[in-house]
Write a protein that holds these residues in place. Structure first.
Motif, PDB file in Angstrom:
ATOM      1  N   SER A 183       0.827  -1.210   0.000  1.00  0.00           N
ATOM      2  CA  SER A 183       0.000   0.000   0.000  1.00  0.00           C
ATOM      3  C   SER A 183       0.860   1.258   0.000  1.00  0.00           C
ATOM      4  CB  SER A 183      -0.944   0.006   1.201  1.00  0.00           C
ATOM      5  OG  SER A 183      -0.212  -0.055   2.415  1.00  0.00           O
ATOM      6  N   CYS A 184       1.961   1.217   0.727  1.00  0.00           N
ATOM      7  CA  CYS A 184       2.856   2.370   0.764  1.00  0.00           C
ATOM      8  C   CYS A 184       3.498   2.578  -0.603  1.00  0.00           C
ATOM      9  CB  CYS A 184       3.920   2.174   1.829  1.00  0.00           C
ATOM     10  SG  CYS A 184       5.126   3.523   1.936  1.00  0.00           S
ATOM     11  N   ARG A 185       3.927   1.494  -1.229  1.00  0.00           N
ATOM     12  CA  ARG A 185       4.566   1.599  -2.550  1.00  0.00           C
ATOM     13  C   ARG A 185       3.583   2.207  -3.558  1.00  0.00           C
ATOM     14  NH1 ARG A 185       5.378  -3.291  -3.099  1.00  0.00           N
ATOM     15  NH2 ARG A 185       7.492  -3.351  -2.208  1.00  0.00           N
ATOM     16  N   ALA A 186       2.363   1.750  -3.524  1.00  0.00           N
ATOM     17  CA  ALA A 186       1.372   2.264  -4.470  1.00  0.00           C
ATOM     18  C   ALA A 186       1.119   3.755  -4.248  1.00  0.00           C
ATOM     19  CB  ALA A 186       0.069   1.473  -4.330  1.00  0.00           C
ATOM     20  N   LYS A 190       2.094   6.813  -6.840  1.00  0.00           N
ATOM     21  CA  LYS A 190       0.945   7.516  -7.416  1.00  0.00           C
ATOM     22  C   LYS A 190       0.977   9.006  -7.091  1.00  0.00           C
ATOM     23  CE  LYS A 190      -2.916   7.319  -5.225  1.00  0.00           C
ATOM     24  NZ  LYS A 190      -4.176   6.822  -4.595  1.00  0.00           N
ATOM     25  N   ASN A 191       1.360   9.345  -5.877  1.00  0.00           N
ATOM     26  CA  ASN A 191       1.337  10.729  -5.416  1.00  0.00           C
ATOM     27  C   ASN A 191       2.532  11.501  -5.977  1.00  0.00           C
ATOM     28  OD1 ASN A 191       1.167  13.147  -4.079  1.00  0.00           O
ATOM     29  ND2 ASN A 191       1.227  12.263  -2.014  1.00  0.00           N
ATOM     30  N   THR A 196       9.225  10.080  -2.483  1.00  0.00           N
ATOM     31  CA  THR A 196       9.758   9.079  -3.398  1.00  0.00           C
ATOM     32  C   THR A 196       9.735   9.574  -4.836  1.00  0.00           C
ATOM     33  OG1 THR A 196       9.089   7.277  -1.935  1.00  0.00           O
ATOM     34  CG2 THR A 196       9.478   6.723  -4.244  1.00  0.00           C
ATOM     35  N   ASN A 197       8.609  10.147  -5.266  1.00  0.00           N
ATOM     36  CA  ASN A 197       8.524  10.674  -6.627  1.00  0.00           C
ATOM     37  C   ASN A 197       9.458  11.862  -6.816  1.00  0.00           C
ATOM     38  OD1 ASN A 197       6.960   9.432  -8.661  1.00  0.00           O
ATOM     39  ND2 ASN A 197       5.101   9.783  -7.464  1.00  0.00           N
ATOM     40  N   ILE A 257       5.509   7.507   4.513  1.00  0.00           N
ATOM     41  CA  ILE A 257       6.600   8.490   4.531  1.00  0.00           C
ATOM     42  C   ILE A 257       5.988   9.876   4.509  1.00  0.00           C
ATOM     43  CG2 ILE A 257       8.703   9.314   3.414  1.00  0.00           C
ATOM     44  CD1 ILE A 257       8.926   6.606   2.018  1.00  0.00           C
ATOM     45  N   ARG A 258       6.328  10.694   5.505  1.00  0.00           N
ATOM     46  CA  ARG A 258       5.756  12.038   5.577  1.00  0.00           C
ATOM     47  C   ARG A 258       6.847  13.076   5.747  1.00  0.00           C
ATOM     48  NH1 ARG A 258       0.754  11.039   9.848  1.00  0.00           N
ATOM     49  NH2 ARG A 258      -0.192   9.276   8.753  1.00  0.00           N
TER      50      ARG A 258
END
Length: 258
Positions: A183-186, A190-191, A196-197, A257-258
């Motif tokens: 769920s975290c990877r997705a 996506k965001n 990460t992005n 991750i925040r």
């Protein structure tokens, strides 16, 4: 026959003993230099001007400060000694910091050891009880020990965070998401505003980082990291990152991750 050198020796000894006014002047100069060092967080100078009993406090404070990232220096403030007086081997000095309505006072206590004054304490206001630096040394050393432990990172979580940041530096999308829950990877991919992005797209990179607080509570955990991010245009920004973890059958995995 009388010793002709004796009167000269006695005269020299008398001349070497400072007068009360000279002692006050020495105290005033030391107080100004010490207060300036404290305001500028110049712990090397403050240590030189401290009493022997206060050395441990300032050495521990200097070691703690060395662990911190450099911060923007504050604008220098004008300092002036309002009063300096002594009685025996103890002295008191009041230093005014700033001017006008925004000024404040630093009340310092000194002891004389040999031929020098050394700061050994302070008071929040004139007439209030003294706080000795020596009495605060244990508190500073506890804070130093906590800071060292935090900088090491939590032993179970730190390797995962280190691997994430190494993958971020390489802009390796597969490696950076390897230790995430599904769920975290997705969500991270996506965001478009996710860390990460941002790393994988080259929007920014980590110029420097260090571990902060980490904790484990049952099957969940948190590891905080201080970072300095560098944007594509070369500008930098201090940005804390908080990694949340979940314990799975395969071990700890990043869940947010925040």
């Amino acid at each position: 026959m009388k010793n002709p050198t004796l009167p000269l020796l006695l005269l020299a000894a008398c001349q070497s003993i400072p007068t009360a006014a000279e002692l006050d002047a020495q105290l005033s100069a030391t107080a100004l230099a010490f207060a300036t060092a404290i305001e500028n967080v110049d712990l090397a100078t403050a240590t030189e001007l401290a009493a022997p009993s206060a050395l441990g406090f300032f050495q521990a404070e200097a070691e703690f400060r060395a662990l911190l990232w450099e911060q923007e220096p504050a604008d220098p403030m004008p300092l002036a000694v309002e009063s300096a007086q002594h009685e025996g081997g103890e002295g008191t000095a009041v230093v005014v910091i700033g001017e006008g309505e925004n000024s404040r006072k630093m009340v310092l206590h000194f002891v004389r050891t040999g031929d020098r004054w050394g700061a050994d304490g302070f008071a929040r206001a004139e007439g209030e009880p003294w706080t000795l630096f020596a009495d605060r040394e244990e508190q500073v050393r506890r804070r130093l020990a906590r800071a060292k432990a935090e900088l090491a990172g939590h032993p179970e979580l730190a390797p995962i965070v280190t691997a994430y940041l190494a993958a971020a530096a390489a802009e390796d999308r597969d490696a950076i998401t390897k230790d995430m829950t599904d769920s975290c990877r997705a969500e991270e991919l996506k965001n478009q505003r996710s860390f990460t992005n941002g790393f994988c797209s080259g929007r920014y990179s980590v110029a420097r980082w260090q571990f902060s607080r980490g904790s484990v509570d049952g099957d969940t955990a948190t590891q905080r990291v201080r970072t300095q991010l560098q944007r594509a245009d070369g500008s930098t920004d201090g940005e804390p990152i908080r990694f949340e973890f979940t314990r799975t059958a395969a071990g700890w995995r990043i869940s947010d991750i925040r």
